[in-house]
Structures are given as structure tokens and as C-alpha cells.
Design a protein around this motif. Structure first.
Motif, PDB file in Angstrom:
ATOM      1  N   LEU A 172      -2.403   0.796   2.864  1.00 49.31           N
ATOM      2  CA  LEU A 172      -1.163   0.597   3.611  1.00 49.31           C
ATOM      3  C   LEU A 172       0.048   0.911   2.734  1.00 49.31           C
ATOM      4  N   ALA A 173      -0.020   0.409   1.481  1.00 51.46           N
ATOM      5  CA  ALA A 173       1.088   0.659   0.550  1.00 51.46           C
ATOM      6  C   ALA A 173       1.260   2.163   0.371  1.00 51.46           C
ATOM      7  N   LYS A 174       0.139   2.832   0.197  1.00 54.76           N
ATOM      8  CA  LYS A 174       0.177   4.271  -0.079  1.00 54.76           C
ATOM      9  C   LYS A 174       0.674   5.087   1.112  1.00 54.76           C
ATOM     10  N   HIS A 203       0.827   6.646  -9.344  1.00 54.19           N
ATOM     11  CA  HIS A 203       0.189   6.379  -8.043  1.00 54.19           C
ATOM     12  C   HIS A 203       1.248   6.402  -6.920  1.00 54.19           C
ATOM     13  N   VAL A 204       2.392   5.779  -7.183  1.00 54.16           N
ATOM     14  CA  VAL A 204       3.472   5.770  -6.179  1.00 54.16           C
ATOM     15  C   VAL A 204       3.932   7.211  -5.922  1.00 54.16           C
ATOM     16  N   LYS A 205       4.014   7.977  -6.995  1.00 55.62           N
ATOM     17  CA  LYS A 205       4.476   9.359  -6.834  1.00 55.62           C
ATOM     18  C   LYS A 205       3.517  10.152  -5.946  1.00 55.62           C
ATOM     19  N   SER A 206       2.216   9.940  -6.151  1.00 53.03           N
ATOM     20  CA  SER A 206       1.277  10.724  -5.337  1.00 53.03           C
ATOM     21  C   SER A 206       1.377  10.298  -3.867  1.00 53.03           C
ATOM     22  N   SER A 207       1.694   9.017  -3.639  1.00 52.34           N
ATOM     23  CA  SER A 207       1.878   8.579  -2.250  1.00 52.34           C
ATOM     24  C   SER A 207       3.083   9.283  -1.626  1.00 52.34           C
TER      25      SER A 207
END
Ligand code: BG6
Length: 490
Positions: free
Chosen positions: A16-18, A56-60
């Protein structure tokens, strides 16, 4: 204006975060809708460095956001921190508290703490308990908790969960997400009704024949069989999204457009929905179905029971159609039909208001005219379509339906922010209008529980339907009993 706050996001490495939360935060940031003093502390089970979390945030963002990584990116990502935590380990919450305090100090944030629980429901209770025990909730500013659905799987489990959370957070501090309430056109229902002289005076049983609310999906269980096979369409979609849309259509004008006033009116609708208790009554009002193999857009889809992790003898419904009555002055006699299902022909969400016919005179002597219909289109586009009758230009004796259509996505330069962007912004601002209050959740379970029980005891037949169809033929019978038909989704 949004207030300074720290978002403490549990489930920070989850789906969900992603897919939704990071992209929503990024859009808000790009549009200067987040407070200047704002930071995110991601919390997850996995051990990750802060840099790895930021990657990880960047890839999302690269995969799911509406904005690309641009000159604002360094400022955005510098606000992300990460704490690895074992949910049952009190000591880990001390580390979390330490990080929160560091962030608050660095960004001069006045201890306003927003806890977002994007985690499995069985973890809500241990998390809130440990938040309390660790002293994280002894903040000087405000605290809020955002909880994803499902909120319980029946009334007793929802009550137990609510009791636990309420020991730590007050009702005003609890934001129960129903992402349908964040959708542009769902929020627009009150505008259509209360900002248009054309509609409000006729929005009642004198002029409306029936209401149809459809949310159809093409997808199947999408790797969520473990959850879905226990839940089924009724719990997964009707208890929350479908009933919420129905309350928006049916509520009385609230005394003001403030969270409690709006939610009071929605609760009154839920209270007025006629409860179905007896098995034969339920069987007359509810049709359930399960998909078998079929073709969608040229692709052969397997049947529900063949899906991975689904019990091969599963009795779970993947489709449900219901007829509800609202026993109040405005709606007495107007059926509200709801239908939702997986592996249907099209992904669409629509609210359809069918108006009553005019007297059988002039152009309508044998009732041959099509009724006026208002379609509130929630997905795939945000739209409003009004079906009227006009003389056909090439045949002066013929009256034919014409449609006046407005589609928002078609307007150049307009974008429709995702539901999560609105809801995330609302909870940072402390606006709970589009979140479900406890009494709404409880009443929705009271409506749904007896139906679930009738399903479980086999008192309502489970029909099959082909993947790619519009559900079992019996769903058509449900509306045909009243001489009606499902309006095809656009
Ligand atoms: C979720 C359900 O709440 O809503 C899913 O759990 C469903 O099963 C989803 O697919 C539908 O949402 P949307 O916004 O795609 O219509």
C-alpha cells in the motif's frame, strides 16, 4: 492550511505504501500541499538503512507517481527516515520514539504525530498497545491514527478492535479509511445534489424510481486469496465502499458541511436501511455468484476455485447483487440496487439514478419513452451523464433518448488526484468528513452480518457466472421482478 506534523508509517515496506501512499505524498509535496515542517518515519519489520529505505521510496515514485523525480526530489526524500521494529518488542518502540524526537527537533515539528497503520488488521491492536506503553503517545501536540480496512470481519470482531483502539485514541483521533470516499466523483455526489437546483427538489421517492450502484472489476483475487476467500464480495466491498456510496446518495442535507454533521446524516441512512433477517427474505433480496473460467478481452481466465490458494470447494462469493430499501420519508418505495464482483466484463464504478416516468399522455401513451437517467460516473473517468428525450431530427414522429455528458478527465490541463492524495491531506489537516465513524462501521456490519450468515448456512444459493460476463443471470431477475433492468455501464 496544513499543520506541521510527523507521519509515522507502519508497513512502510509494504504494498500500500509503495503503490499509493508514497506517490500520494509526493504529489502533495509537488503541489505545495504538505506543511513546510513535515517528515515521514517509515516503520517496517525489515532491517534497512535510511539510504536503502529512501531508494525504496524512489522506486515507488518512479513506478507509480504522477510526478517524475525532479528538482524538488532532494528536499522531499531528505524528510524520510526509517526504523526497523518488531511489533511485539517494546524496546523497539523506544528506538522509534528516539527517532521521532530527533525528526521533530530537526524540522521544528511541534509533536503532532500521525500514525498510519498500513499493516494487517491483526497487528492494529499490538501496535496501539505498544505505542501507549512506550510513551510515544505522550506528545504535546495532537495525535491521530489512520486505519486501513477491513475494520473487523463481523460486528463482534469490529467491536473488539474498536474497544482496543479506543483505549488509546479517542473517536476524533481515529481516521478509518474507506478509499472510495476519497474519489472525486463520490465527493461530488453532495455537490451534484446540494449545488444544483435541478436535482435536489426531485431527489426523492416522488420522482426517483430506483437507484443502481455498480462497482465491477476485471481483476480476480490478485494474490490476495488468503484474505479474499475468507471475506468474499459482501464483506470486501459492500460492508464499506458500496454502503458508503449509498449513504452519500441518500443522506438528508446536513446542517453544515462539517465532519460530524455529514456523518450524522450518513448514520441515519444506515439506520433506516431495512434489515434483512429471515433466510427467505435474504434469498429474495440477494443474489450471490462465483466466477468460473471465461474469456476477458481475448484472454482465458481460470475459474475462482482454480485460483492459487483458493479452496477448491470454496463457497465464497466473488459477486453479489442486493436490493435494499431505505425506510424513511424520502426513500420509502424506492429500491436501491447494489452489485459488485470480480472478473466481470469491465472495470467501472457508477451510481445511476433512474427517474420516474411522466403520465402516459402525448409522447408516452404506452409508456414507450425511456426514463430520464442520471449517471454519476466514478470510474474510469469522472463524469456526469444525463439522459433526456428529444425529437429525432430526421424523423419528426420519433422521440429518442439523447445524452448530455460531462467528463472531467477530458478537460485539458485537468488532473484528478488519486483518492489517497485527498485522504492523506485530510488526515494531516484533521478533516474527518470522508472517513468512517465508528457508528457507521457498526451499522454496516449489522446490515451485512445476517446476510453473511445466510451465505454460510447455504440458505442463499451460490450461482456461477462466466469470467467476462456481468454476473449470474439471477442478478437480472432481481431487478426484473420490479419491471426494471440494470442500466449497462457506459
Ligand atoms: C478494495 C478491495 O477495498 O477495493 C479490493 O479490498 C478491490 O478487493 C478494491 O479490488 C477496489 O478499489 P478500486 O478503487 O480499484 O475500485
Amino acid at each position: 492550511m496544513t499543520e506541521a506534523a510527523t507521519m509515522i508509517l507502519f508497513g512502510a515496506t509494504g504494498d500500500l505504501a509503495k503503490r499509493k501512499l508514497f506517490p500520494a505524498l509526493y504529489s502533495l509535496f509537488q503541489e505545495n500541499q504538505l506543511p513546510q515542517q513535515f517528515a515521514v518515519v517509515g516503520v517496517g519489520r525489515r532491517t534497512l538503512s535510511r539510504e536503502a529505505f529512501q531508494t525504496h521510496v524512489k522506486s515507488s515514485i518512479e513506478s507509480f507517481a504522477r510526478y517524475s523525480v525532479n528538482e524538488k526530489w532532494p528536499d522531499f526524500i531528505s524528510r524520510f527516515y526509517y526504523v526497523s521494529l518488531d511489533i511485539q518488542e517494546l524496546g523497539d518502540y523506544q528506538t522509534l520514539l528516539h527517532t521521532i524526537k530527533t525528526v521533530e527537533h530537526d524540522y521544528s515539528i511541534p509533536q503532532n504525530r500521525l500514525f498510519y497503520l498500513a499493516i494487517a488488521p491483526e497487528l492494529f491492536e499490538p501496535v496501539t498497545f505498544h505505542l501507549q506503553q512506550s510513551g510515544i503517545l505522550r506528545q504535546r501536540g495532537w495525535k491521530r491514527v489512520v486505519i486501513e480496512k477491513p475494520f473487523g470481519h463481523d460486528l463482534p470482531s469490529a467491536e473488539a478492535l474498536n474497544k482496543e483502539i479506543s483505549q488509546v485514541f479517542t473517536e476524533e483521533e481515529i481516521y478509518r479509511i474507506d478509499h472510495y470516499l476519497g474519489k472525486e466523483m463520490v465527493q461530488n455526489i453532495e455537490v451534484i445534489r446540494f449545488a444544483n437546483t435541478l436535482f435536489e427538489p426531485v431527489w426523492n421517492n416522488q420522482y426517483i424510481s430506483n437507484v443502481q450502484i455498480t462497482s465491477s472489476e476485471v481483476v480476480g483475487v490478485e494474490g490476495r486469496a488468503g484474505y479474499y476467500d475468507q471475506a468474499g464480495a459482501l464483506r470486501d466491498m459492500v460492508q464499506n465502499h458500496m454502503l458508503q456510496m449509498m449513504t452519500m446518495v441518500a443522506m438528508e442535507p446536513p446542517s453544515r458541511l462539517k465532519p460530524e454533521a455529514v456523518r450524522d446524516e450518513k448514520v441515519k441512512v444506515l439506520r433506516s436501511i431495512r434489515r434483512l433477517h429471515q433466510a427467505d427474505e435474504i434469498a429474495r433480496h440477494v443474489v450471490r455468484g462465483q466466477y468460473v473460467a471465461g474469456e476477458i478481452n481475448g484472454e482465458v481466465m481460470k475459474g475462482y476455485r482454480e485460483e492459487e490458494k483458493v479452496n477448491p470447494n470454496s463457497q465464497t462469493e466473488t459477486f453479489v447483487a442486493l436490493k435494499f430499501h431505505i425506510d424513511n420519508f424520502r426513500w420509502a418505495g424506492v429500491p436501491f440496487y447494489i452489485r459488485t464482483g470480480k472478473r466481470l466484463a469491465k472495470k467501472a464504478t457508477e451510481v445511476i439514478i433512474q427517474f420516474k416516468q411522466l403520465p402516459p399522455l402525448y409522447f408516452n401513451q404506452s409508456g414507450q419513452l425511456d426514463p430520464n437517467v442520471l449517471v454519476i460516473r466514478i470510474y474510469p473517468e469522472n463524469g456526469l451523464h444525463l439522459k433526456l428525450n428529444l425529437r429525432q431530427p430526421d424523423n419528426m414522429d420519433k422521440i429518442a433518448p439523447v445524452s448530455m455528458s460531462f467528463t472531467q478527465n477530458g478537460s485539458p490541463g485537468f488532473h484528478s488526484p488519486e483518492a489517497y492524495e485527498r485522504l492523506v491531506k485530510d488526515c494531516i489537516e484533521g478533516n474527518s468528513t470522508y472517513f468512517t465513524r465508528w457508528d457507521e462501521v457498526a451499522l454496516a456490519w449489522k446490515i451485512v452480518d445476517p446476510i453473511v450468515q445466510a451465505f454460510e448456512t447455504g440458505e442463499v444459493p451460490l450461482y456461477t457466472y462466466k469470467a467476462g460476463s456481468w454476473g449470474p443471470a439471477e442478478a437480472d431477475q432481481l431487478v426484473a421482478q420490479e419491471g426494471l433492468k440494470w442500466w449497462p455501464v457506459l
